[in-house]
Write a protein that holds these residues in place. Structure first.
Motif, PDB file in Angstrom:
ATOM      1  N   SER A  83       0.833  -1.205   0.000  1.00  0.00           N
ATOM      2  CA  SER A  83       0.000   0.000   0.000  1.00  0.00           C
ATOM      3  C   SER A  83       0.867   1.254   0.000  1.00  0.00           C
ATOM      4  CB  SER A  83      -0.935  -0.002   1.205  1.00  0.00           C
ATOM      5  OG  SER A  83      -0.198  -0.108   2.409  1.00  0.00           O
ATOM      6  N   ASP A  84       2.081   1.151   0.563  1.00  0.00           N
ATOM      7  CA  ASP A  84       3.006   2.295   0.523  1.00  0.00           C
ATOM      8  C   ASP A  84       3.442   2.593  -0.905  1.00  0.00           C
ATOM      9  OD1 ASP A  84       2.906   2.734   3.232  1.00  0.00           O
ATOM     10  OD2 ASP A  84       4.656   1.487   3.684  1.00  0.00           O
ATOM     11  N   ASP A  85       3.580   1.553  -1.722  1.00  0.00           N
ATOM     12  CA  ASP A  85       3.901   1.769  -3.139  1.00  0.00           C
ATOM     13  C   ASP A  85       2.795   2.574  -3.812  1.00  0.00           C
ATOM     14  OD1 ASP A  85       6.319   0.385  -3.152  1.00  0.00           O
ATOM     15  OD2 ASP A  85       5.347  -1.542  -3.541  1.00  0.00           O
ATOM     16  N   SER A  99      -4.193   7.068  -7.428  1.00  0.00           N
ATOM     17  CA  SER A  99      -3.833   5.651  -7.393  1.00  0.00           C
ATOM     18  C   SER A  99      -4.537   4.988  -6.228  1.00  0.00           C
ATOM     19  CB  SER A  99      -2.314   5.466  -7.268  1.00  0.00           C
ATOM     20  OG  SER A  99      -1.866   5.916  -6.004  1.00  0.00           O
ATOM     21  N   SER A 100      -4.645   3.658  -6.296  1.00  0.00           N
ATOM     22  CA  SER A 100      -5.321   2.912  -5.237  1.00  0.00           C
ATOM     23  C   SER A 100      -4.810   1.485  -5.202  1.00  0.00           C
ATOM     24  CB  SER A 100      -6.839   2.907  -5.465  1.00  0.00           C
ATOM     25  OG  SER A 100      -7.483   2.008  -4.579  1.00  0.00           O
ATOM     26  N   PRO A 101      -4.519   0.990  -4.007  1.00  0.00           N
ATOM     27  CA  PRO A 101      -4.221  -0.439  -3.898  1.00  0.00           C
ATOM     28  C   PRO A 101      -5.510  -1.243  -3.978  1.00  0.00           C
ATOM     29  CG  PRO A 101      -4.201   0.561  -1.729  1.00  0.00           C
ATOM     30  CD  PRO A 101      -4.443   1.680  -2.705  1.00  0.00           C
ATOM     31  N   LEU A 102      -5.374  -2.524  -4.244  1.00  0.00           N
ATOM     32  CA  LEU A 102      -6.544  -3.404  -4.287  1.00  0.00           C
ATOM     33  C   LEU A 102      -6.178  -4.737  -3.653  1.00  0.00           C
ATOM     34  CD1 LEU A 102      -9.137  -3.923  -7.056  1.00  0.00           C
ATOM     35  CD2 LEU A 102      -7.933  -5.923  -6.164  1.00  0.00           C
ATOM     36  N   VAL A 103      -7.025  -5.171  -2.731  1.00  0.00           N
ATOM     37  CA  VAL A 103      -6.867  -6.474  -2.086  1.00  0.00           C
ATOM     38  C   VAL A 103      -8.153  -7.256  -2.324  1.00  0.00           C
ATOM     39  CG1 VAL A 103      -6.484  -7.709   0.072  1.00  0.00           C
ATOM     40  CG2 VAL A 103      -5.339  -5.513  -0.328  1.00  0.00           C
ATOM     41  N   GLY A 104      -8.057  -8.400  -2.926  1.00  0.00           N
ATOM     42  CA  GLY A 104      -9.236  -9.194  -3.225  1.00  0.00           C
ATOM     43  C   GLY A 104      -9.609 -10.133  -2.090  1.00  0.00           C
ATOM     44  N   THR A 105     -10.873 -10.476  -2.020  1.00  0.00           N
ATOM     45  CA  THR A 105     -11.361 -11.445  -1.057  1.00  0.00           C
ATOM     46  C   THR A 105     -12.621 -12.084  -1.623  1.00  0.00           C
ATOM     47  OG1 THR A 105     -11.920 -11.792   1.285  1.00  0.00           O
ATOM     48  CG2 THR A 105     -12.836  -9.831   0.232  1.00  0.00           C
ATOM     49  N   GLY A 106     -13.252 -12.965  -0.879  1.00  0.00           N
ATOM     50  CA  GLY A 106     -14.468 -13.618  -1.339  1.00  0.00           C
ATOM     51  C   GLY A 106     -15.314 -14.057  -0.163  1.00  0.00           C
ATOM     52  N   GLY A 107     -16.539 -14.450  -0.450  1.00  0.00           N
ATOM     53  CA  GLY A 107     -17.403 -14.916   0.614  1.00  0.00           C
ATOM     54  C   GLY A 107     -18.843 -14.483   0.437  1.00  0.00           C
ATOM     55  N   GLN A 108     -19.612 -14.618   1.501  1.00  0.00           N
ATOM     56  CA  GLN A 108     -21.039 -14.309   1.500  1.00  0.00           C
ATOM     57  C   GLN A 108     -21.293 -12.954   2.140  1.00  0.00           C
ATOM     58  OE1 GLN A 108     -24.002 -16.213   0.743  1.00  0.00           O
ATOM     59  NE2 GLN A 108     -22.725 -17.629  -0.437  1.00  0.00           N
ATOM     60  N   VAL A 109     -22.246 -12.231   1.541  1.00  0.00           N
ATOM     61  CA  VAL A 109     -22.754 -10.993   2.141  1.00  0.00           C
ATOM     62  C   VAL A 109     -24.187 -11.285   2.582  1.00  0.00           C
ATOM     63  CG1 VAL A 109     -23.250  -8.554   1.801  1.00  0.00           C
ATOM     64  CG2 VAL A 109     -21.294  -9.592   0.651  1.00  0.00           C
ATOM     65  N   ASP A 221       1.652  -5.988   4.691  1.00  0.00           N
ATOM     66  CA  ASP A 221       1.235  -4.776   3.984  1.00  0.00           C
ATOM     67  C   ASP A 221       1.102  -5.001   2.478  1.00  0.00           C
ATOM     68  OD1 ASP A 221       0.557  -2.026   3.861  1.00  0.00           O
ATOM     69  OD2 ASP A 221       2.591  -1.525   3.225  1.00  0.00           O
ATOM     70  N   ASP A 222       1.239  -6.230   2.022  1.00  0.00           N
ATOM     71  CA  ASP A 222       1.197  -6.472   0.582  1.00  0.00           C
ATOM     72  C   ASP A 222      -0.227  -6.321   0.049  1.00  0.00           C
ATOM     73  OD1 ASP A 222       1.242  -9.246   2.121  1.00  0.00           O
ATOM     74  OD2 ASP A 222       0.017  -9.516   0.317  1.00  0.00           O
ATOM     75  N   GLN A 245      10.081   3.799 -12.946  1.00  0.00           N
ATOM     76  CA  GLN A 245      11.320   4.236 -12.304  1.00  0.00           C
ATOM     77  C   GLN A 245      11.160   4.370 -10.790  1.00  0.00           C
ATOM     78  OE1 GLN A 245      14.363   4.535 -13.933  1.00  0.00           O
ATOM     79  NE2 GLN A 245      14.970   4.519 -11.773  1.00  0.00           N
ATOM     80  N   LEU A 246      10.006   4.873 -10.354  1.00  0.00           N
ATOM     81  CA  LEU A 246       9.758   5.014  -8.919  1.00  0.00           C
ATOM     82  C   LEU A 246       9.776   3.656  -8.219  1.00  0.00           C
ATOM     83  CD1 LEU A 246       8.834   6.701  -6.425  1.00  0.00           C
ATOM     84  CD2 LEU A 246       6.486   6.197  -7.139  1.00  0.00           C
ATOM     85  N   LEU A 247       9.078   2.675  -8.807  1.00  0.00           N
ATOM     86  CA  LEU A 247       9.018   1.356  -8.176  1.00  0.00           C
ATOM     87  C   LEU A 247      10.365   0.649  -8.221  1.00  0.00           C
ATOM     88  CD1 LEU A 247       5.533   0.051  -9.392  1.00  0.00           C
ATOM     89  CD2 LEU A 247       6.146   0.980  -7.155  1.00  0.00           C
ATOM     90  N   LEU A 248      11.127   0.850  -9.287  1.00  0.00           N
ATOM     91  CA  LEU A 248      12.479   0.277  -9.336  1.00  0.00           C
ATOM     92  C   LEU A 248      13.328   0.825  -8.200  1.00  0.00           C
ATOM     93  CD1 LEU A 248      13.240   0.332 -13.187  1.00  0.00           C
ATOM     94  CD2 LEU A 248      12.780  -1.679 -11.773  1.00  0.00           C
ATOM     95  N   ASP A 249      13.223   2.136  -7.975  1.00  0.00           N
ATOM     96  CA  ASP A 249      13.988   2.757  -6.889  1.00  0.00           C
ATOM     97  C   ASP A 249      13.512   2.256  -5.523  1.00  0.00           C
ATOM     98  OD1 ASP A 249      15.371   4.180  -8.798  1.00  0.00           O
ATOM     99  OD2 ASP A 249      14.171   6.008  -8.586  1.00  0.00           O
TER     100      ASP A 249
END
Length: 413
Positions: A83-85, A99-109, A221-222, A245-249
């Motif tokens: 998320s820091d990236d 920009s926005s991070p995304l974390v997937g999940t699944g299940g019932q609502v 934090d991934d 370039q930013l992510l390489l650094d």
């Protein structure tokens, strides 16, 4: 003999055998109709893909975690994005608007005694909807403070509203996601189905911190993916280079070939899909075009029969002063006229078939709206090709007629 006179004679000659003329042009009709239909359907599919990508979000790039590499040697696929990236991309890249991070999940609502398994259950950042160009219709989206606190809040799509809440107001109601309570704070604007028929409104969005800690039970934090959007379409490639370039650094990687991430832009995806649909359209149009050549062979065959049947007529015309080129032009014009008439009929059938097939697809596909596109340029090119086919395959019979000896032709029984 003038062109109009030649055309009148050719028309009169063809009119004597209407059924034979109709059967002769059938191959050309089918060929022109098939080419027009295939190209039109292909362009319709291409336009649908473009529309879907535009609805996904403008100027978007998707950053995937890649394989960890050292010195060009792969050491396996790992979650290399955090998320820091995502935050650094937004803060430090001048060409990135959000920009926005995304974390997937699944299940019932679950709400009351009703439940649903949404197509998409994502944990995202506060700028996710800005990247995706997807507004909230009612209520509001969660902010950074709610993400920092990992608040159990969510924003839902219209499918969840209809199936869980039906006629009641979902705002500020509590749903249970995998037995964890989440409060509904917003409802997304309706999108409908995508080109694959999948319901885009069967979605629930939550703070990525809440998904990671509460639903996935992770303290790391991934993140699974990072979404980002450039400030303009003209700056997408430059923005991609800046993010790279930013992510390489940040990941302490010296060479781009060793990057532990992969960036795809919607422009690249659009180009790839456009190449696929274009190639398929060209291939189908080429296959359909073969029937034009088959129609040309049919025209040549009938014209040869016509020359044989009208041998005495040719002899009489030559005896009263017709030149070889007059005979040549007469039969050549007949052949081209057959092709052109077939082309016009095929053109009309192709337009009708294009509209009919597109309408049929829309009536059987749920939520997918294929645009109705009639490829006039393709029809014109096919029509000109049909005329060329008539001239090419009609030349040999016409030349054969023009080379007949007048005396032998008059004696022919």
């Amino acid at each position: 003999m003038g062109p109009l006179k030649t055309l009148a004679i050719a028309t009169k000659a063809l009119a004597k055998n209407k059924m034979r003329a109709a059967l002769t042009v059938l191959g050309v009709v089918i060929g022109i109709a098939a080419v027009t239909t295939m190209v039109s359907i292909g362009q319709s599919a291409s336009a649908l893909v473009q529309g879907e990508l535009e609805s996904f979000g403008t100027n978007v790039m998707i950053i995937f975690p890649g394989e960890s590499k050292k010195g060009g040697v792969r050491s396996g696929r790992v979650n290399t994005l955090t998320s820091d990236d995502a935050r650094a991309i937004s803060d430090e890249c001048s060409l990135i608007q959000a920009s926005s991070p995304l974390v997937g999940t699944g299940g019932q609502v679950v709400y009351g005694n009703l439940n649903i398994s949404p197509n998409e259950m994502f944990g995202v950042g506060p700028d996710y909807l800005k990247v995706r160009n997807w507004p909230v219709e009612y209520g509001s989206f969660f902010d950074q403070s709610q993400i920092d606190k990992a608040d159990k809040v969510c924003v839902i799509g219209h499918t969840l509203v209809n199936k869980l809440f039906q006629t009641s107001d979902p705002l500020d109601q509590t749903v249970r996601i995998n037995n964890k309570p989440f409060r509904v704070v917003g409802i997304l604007e309706k999108k409908g189905a995508n080109m694959m028929g999948e319901d885009q409104d069967s979605v629930i969005l939550m703070p990525y911190t809440s998904v990671r800690r509460t639903l996935n039970g992770s303290s790391f934090d991934d993140v699974h993916v990072v979404f980002a959007s450039a400030k303009s379409s003209a700056q997408v490639e430059a923005a991609k280079a800046e993010v790279t370039q930013l992510l390489l650094d940040r990941h302490s990687i010296d060479k781009e070939v060793d990057a532990d991430f992969d960036i795809k832009t919607t422009n690249e995806i659009a180009d790839m899909l456009g190449m696929i649909t274009g190639t398929m359209t060209l291939m189908l149009a080429s296959i359909a075009g073969i029937s034009l050549l088959v129609g040309g062979v049919g025209i040549m065959n009938i014209m040869l029969v016509s020359v044989t049947e009208r041998t005495r007529e040719i002899g009489i015309r030559m005896a009263v002063g017709a030149r070889s080129r007059d005979i040549l032009m007469q039969f050549l014009v007949e052949s081209i006229l057959l092709s052109c008439v077939g082309g016009l009929i095929g053109f009309a059938l192709g337009i009708s078939a294009s509209i009919g097939i597109t309408t049929l697809i829309n009536s059987f596909s749920t939520g997918t709206d294929w645009p109705i596109i009639v490829s006039i340029p393709a029809a014109i090119v096919a029509f000109l090709f049909a005329a060329a086919v008539g001239a090419f395959f009609g030349f040999y019979p016409a030349r054969r007629a023009s080379k007949l000896d007048p005396i032998d032709a008059l004696r022919y029984e």
